[in-house]
Design a protein around this motif. Structure first.
Motif, mmCIF file in Angstrom:
data_model
loop_
_atom_site.group_PDB
_atom_site.id
_atom_site.type_symbol
_atom_site.label_atom_id
_atom_site.label_comp_id
_atom_site.label_asym_id
_atom_site.label_seq_id
_atom_site.Cartn_x
_atom_site.Cartn_y
_atom_site.Cartn_z
ATOM 1 N N MET A 1 0.834 -1.197 0.000
ATOM 2 C CA MET A 1 0.000 0.000 0.000
ATOM 3 C C MET A 1 0.874 1.254 0.000
ATOM 4 S SD MET A 1 -1.279 0.493 3.969
ATOM 5 C CE MET A 1 -1.491 2.259 3.772
ATOM 6 N N HIS A 2 0.272 2.372 -0.363
ATOM 7 C CA HIS A 2 0.950 3.670 -0.295
ATOM 8 C C HIS A 2 0.117 4.616 0.562
ATOM 9 C CE1 HIS A 2 3.294 2.156 -3.703
ATOM 10 N NE2 HIS A 2 4.148 3.152 -3.476
ATOM 11 N N ALA A 3 0.798 5.552 1.211
ATOM 12 C CA ALA A 3 0.096 6.500 2.067
ATOM 13 C C ALA A 3 0.898 7.792 2.191
ATOM 14 C CB ALA A 3 -0.129 5.897 3.449
ATOM 15 N N TRP A 4 0.177 8.883 2.425
ATOM 16 C CA TRP A 4 0.804 10.158 2.780
ATOM 17 C C TRP A 4 1.115 10.112 4.277
ATOM 18 C CZ3 TRP A 4 2.673 13.686 -0.401
ATOM 19 C CH2 TRP A 4 2.186 13.745 -1.714
ATOM 20 N N LEU A 5 2.410 10.082 4.607
ATOM 21 C CA LEU A 5 2.825 9.888 5.989
ATOM 22 C C LEU A 5 3.226 11.230 6.614
ATOM 23 C CD1 LEU A 5 3.004 7.283 7.676
ATOM 24 C CD2 LEU A 5 5.476 7.298 7.268
ATOM 25 N N CYS A 6 2.707 11.486 7.804
ATOM 26 C CA CYS A 6 3.102 12.660 8.585
ATOM 27 C C CYS A 6 4.016 12.181 9.706
ATOM 28 C CB CYS A 6 1.870 13.367 9.151
ATOM 29 S SG CYS A 6 2.270 14.845 10.108
ATOM 30 N N GLU A 7 5.304 12.416 9.536
ATOM 31 C CA GLU A 7 6.277 12.006 10.546
ATOM 32 C C GLU A 7 6.672 13.162 11.453
ATOM 33 O OE1 GLU A 7 8.969 8.706 8.499
ATOM 34 O OE2 GLU A 7 8.577 10.371 7.110
ATOM 35 N N LEU A 15 4.614 16.287 4.575
ATOM 36 C CA LEU A 15 4.007 15.010 4.214
ATOM 37 C C LEU A 15 4.795 14.325 3.104
ATOM 38 C CD1 LEU A 15 0.214 15.983 4.130
ATOM 39 C CD2 LEU A 15 1.444 14.802 5.967
ATOM 40 N N THR A 16 4.941 13.012 3.202
ATOM 41 C CA THR A 16 5.649 12.248 2.161
ATOM 42 C C THR A 16 4.803 11.038 1.752
ATOM 43 O OG1 THR A 16 6.872 11.080 3.908
ATOM 44 C CG2 THR A 16 7.973 12.933 2.846
ATOM 45 N N TRP A 17 4.802 10.752 0.432
ATOM 46 C CA TRP A 17 4.067 9.613 -0.141
ATOM 47 C C TRP A 17 4.974 8.399 -0.052
ATOM 48 C CZ3 TRP A 17 -0.676 8.301 -1.226
ATOM 49 C CH2 TRP A 17 -0.992 7.356 -2.219
ATOM 50 N N LYS A 18 4.620 7.410 0.756
ATOM 51 C CA LYS A 18 5.514 6.294 1.033
ATOM 52 C C LYS A 18 4.824 4.957 0.812
ATOM 53 C CE LYS A 18 8.882 8.273 4.170
ATOM 54 N NZ LYS A 18 9.674 8.049 5.405
ATOM 55 N N GLU A 19 5.641 3.969 0.434
ATOM 56 C CA GLU A 19 5.159 2.593 0.366
ATOM 57 C C GLU A 19 5.301 1.966 1.743
ATOM 58 O OE1 GLU A 19 5.641 -1.494 -2.295
ATOM 59 O OE2 GLU A 19 7.003 0.210 -2.633
ATOM 60 N N LEU A 20 4.219 1.332 2.207
ATOM 61 C CA LEU A 20 4.203 0.736 3.540
ATOM 62 C C LEU A 20 3.660 -0.685 3.448
ATOM 63 C CD1 LEU A 20 2.525 3.744 5.400
ATOM 64 C CD2 LEU A 20 4.961 3.169 5.445
ATOM 65 N N PRO A 21 3.974 -1.543 4.409
ATOM 66 C CA PRO A 21 3.368 -2.878 4.413
ATOM 67 C C PRO A 21 1.852 -2.758 4.602
ATOM 68 C CG PRO A 21 5.196 -2.738 5.991
ATOM 69 C CD PRO A 21 4.905 -1.349 5.542
ATOM 70 N N PHE A 94 -5.807 9.336 3.622
ATOM 71 C CA PHE A 94 -5.011 9.738 2.452
ATOM 72 C C PHE A 94 -3.991 8.658 2.128
ATOM 73 C CE2 PHE A 94 -5.968 14.293 3.938
ATOM 74 C CZ PHE A 94 -7.191 14.279 3.284
ATOM 75 N N ALA A 95 -4.533 7.560 1.602
ATOM 76 C CA ALA A 95 -3.738 6.359 1.345
ATOM 77 C C ALA A 95 -4.504 5.475 0.366
ATOM 78 C CB ALA A 95 -3.499 5.608 2.656
ATOM 79 N N THR A 96 -3.891 4.363 0.005
ATOM 80 C CA THR A 96 -4.598 3.386 -0.835
ATOM 81 C C THR A 96 -5.374 2.391 0.014
ATOM 82 O OG1 THR A 96 -2.645 1.957 -0.911
ATOM 83 C CG2 THR A 96 -2.901 3.576 -2.698
ATOM 84 N N HIS A 97 -4.932 2.168 1.250
ATOM 85 C CA HIS A 97 -5.589 1.234 2.169
ATOM 86 C C HIS A 97 -5.483 1.784 3.587
ATOM 87 C CE1 HIS A 97 -4.465 -1.258 -1.292
ATOM 88 N NE2 HIS A 97 -5.412 -2.099 -0.936
ATOM 89 N N THR A 98 -6.385 1.361 4.456
ATOM 90 C CA THR A 98 -6.289 1.731 5.863
ATOM 91 C C THR A 98 -6.994 0.694 6.723
ATOM 92 O OG1 THR A 98 -6.504 3.586 7.416
ATOM 93 C CG2 THR A 98 -8.429 3.103 6.059
ATOM 94 N N ILE A 99 -6.618 0.668 7.988
ATOM 95 C CA ILE A 99 -7.323 -0.117 8.994
ATOM 96 C C ILE A 99 -8.281 0.824 9.719
ATOM 97 C CG2 ILE A 99 -7.112 -1.356 11.181
ATOM 98 C CD1 ILE A 99 -6.151 -3.034 8.893
ATOM 99 N N ALA A 100 -9.547 0.389 9.872
ATOM 100 C CA ALA A 100 -10.546 1.230 10.538
ATOM 101 C C ALA A 100 -11.317 0.408 11.557
ATOM 102 C CB ALA A 100 -11.518 1.803 9.511
ATOM 103 N N PRO A 101 -11.739 1.048 12.648
ATOM 104 C CA PRO A 101 -12.637 0.349 13.575
ATOM 105 C C PRO A 101 -13.953 0.033 12.866
ATOM 106 C CG PRO A 101 -11.723 2.357 14.560
ATOM 107 C CD PRO A 101 -11.402 2.411 13.107
#
Length: 325
Positions: A1-7, A15-21, A94-101
């Motif tokens: 997946m990819h996501a806009w990450l706020c570190e 913000l950076t667009w990053k590939e994440l597991p 702001f990603a391609t995938h996310t975990i949600a309650p």
């Protein structure tokens, strides 16, 4: 997946667009493939470390989104793989995938487009809670909406009309006023060129609005409150101007008026049954064509920084929605 990450929450540029597991859902969670995510004012504040909720770093901004359930965790009974949902979870959009309650996911009826669904919960839940619950807006009463061409403003116009009220929409340009008229406002005020108090006096025969819906704050708050009708209700919805106003409390005494706080998130948490009933009514109204999000434009998820810039320019009418192609 990819996501806009706020570190580092120093603003949009960080913000950076990053590939994440791609994560897997735990008990009570779902994995959502995001199709669309809307940009809201809190999404700007949260990456500037100015929002009341400060998620642990790093995080993915994007409070509101819609997509398809890809996997479900243990104990999730009301959602299944392949189901379309909308969610307002505060972060992750702001990603391609996310975990949600799973408890925060709204199952979408057939024919509910992703773009509309991604722009639905925050503005309509807020305005319904404000007008139907907190203000007890009645048939025939007059509502003034400040910042009326924005996301919550346009939803407030539509909900007030569904409740049988008269609506005066106040906005900063003639173009925005025309938009408000097109979605049901009975009258408009361009507060860049008109005196707000004089215009309200003329439009209400001197009585003033029964309810004021204010998501803006700032310099308009006091003149608006000075115009309120006897037993009026002033709804404090937000502070898009960036300034929290100070109102002379003697005005509440003179007007027999109420200042009423509107925090849908707290309402949904404290009164989940009432909140669920409100969401059902809103879904029914959407199906009946009584309400429909005003979409300023859609933009590719990769253009998020440009979308933030457009929102910051105060040029957005309705909602701005990011889409994954």
């Amino acid at each position: 997946m990819h996501a806009w990450l706020c570190e580092n929450p120093t603003g949009v540029d960080a913000l950076t667009w990053k590939e994440l597991p791609t994560p897997q859902p735990l008990a009570g969670e779902v994995l959502i493939e995001i199709k669309a995510a809307s940009l809201n004012f809190p999404d700007l504040l949260i990456v500037q470390n100015k929002y009341q909720i400060k998620p642990p770093l790093p995080f993915v901004p994007g409070s509101e989104y819609a997509g398809v359930v890809q996997a479900v965790g243990d104990g999730v009974k009301h959602l299944k793989v392949g189901q379309n949902v909308a969610c307002l979870s505060g972060t992750g959009g702001f990603a391609t995938h996310t975990i949600a309650p799973a408890a925060l996911c709204m199952p979408l009826p057939a024919g509910f487009p992703y773009v509309d669904a991604a722009a639905f919960i925050m503005i309509y839940a807020t305005s319904h809670h404000a007008l139907a619950d907190r203000a007890q807006l009645k048939v025939g009463e007059t509502l003034l909406v400040l910042g009326a061409a924005g996301g919550v403003g346009t939803s407030a116009i539509q909900i007030a009309k569904a409740l049988g009220a008269k609506v005066i929409a106040a906005a900063s340009t003639d173009e925005k006023c025309a938009l408000c008229k097109s979605i049901g406002a009975d009258a408009t005020i361009n507060y860049s060129t008109e005196n707000l108090r004089e215009a309200l006096k003329n439009l209400t025969d001197g009585k003033g609005p029964d309810v004021i819906y204010d998501p803006v704050g700032g310099d308009l708050a006091e003149p608006a409150f000075r115009s309120i009708a006897w037993r009026g209700r002033y709804l404090v919805v937000g502070f898009a101007s960036g300034t929290i106003p100070s109102l002379p409390l003697n005005l509440t005494l003179l007007k027999g008026a109420s200042i009423v706080g509107v925090f849908w998130g707290g309402f949904a948490k404290q009164e989940p049954i009432a909140s669920a009933a409100a969401m059902k009514e809103l879904a029914d109204w959407y199906a009946q064509g009584k309400i429909k999000p005003v979409i300023d434009r859609t933009m590719p998820m990769a253009d998020l920084k440009a979308a933030y810039a457009h929102m910051g320019s105060r040029g957005v009418k309705g909602k701005l929605v990011m889409v994954n192609q």
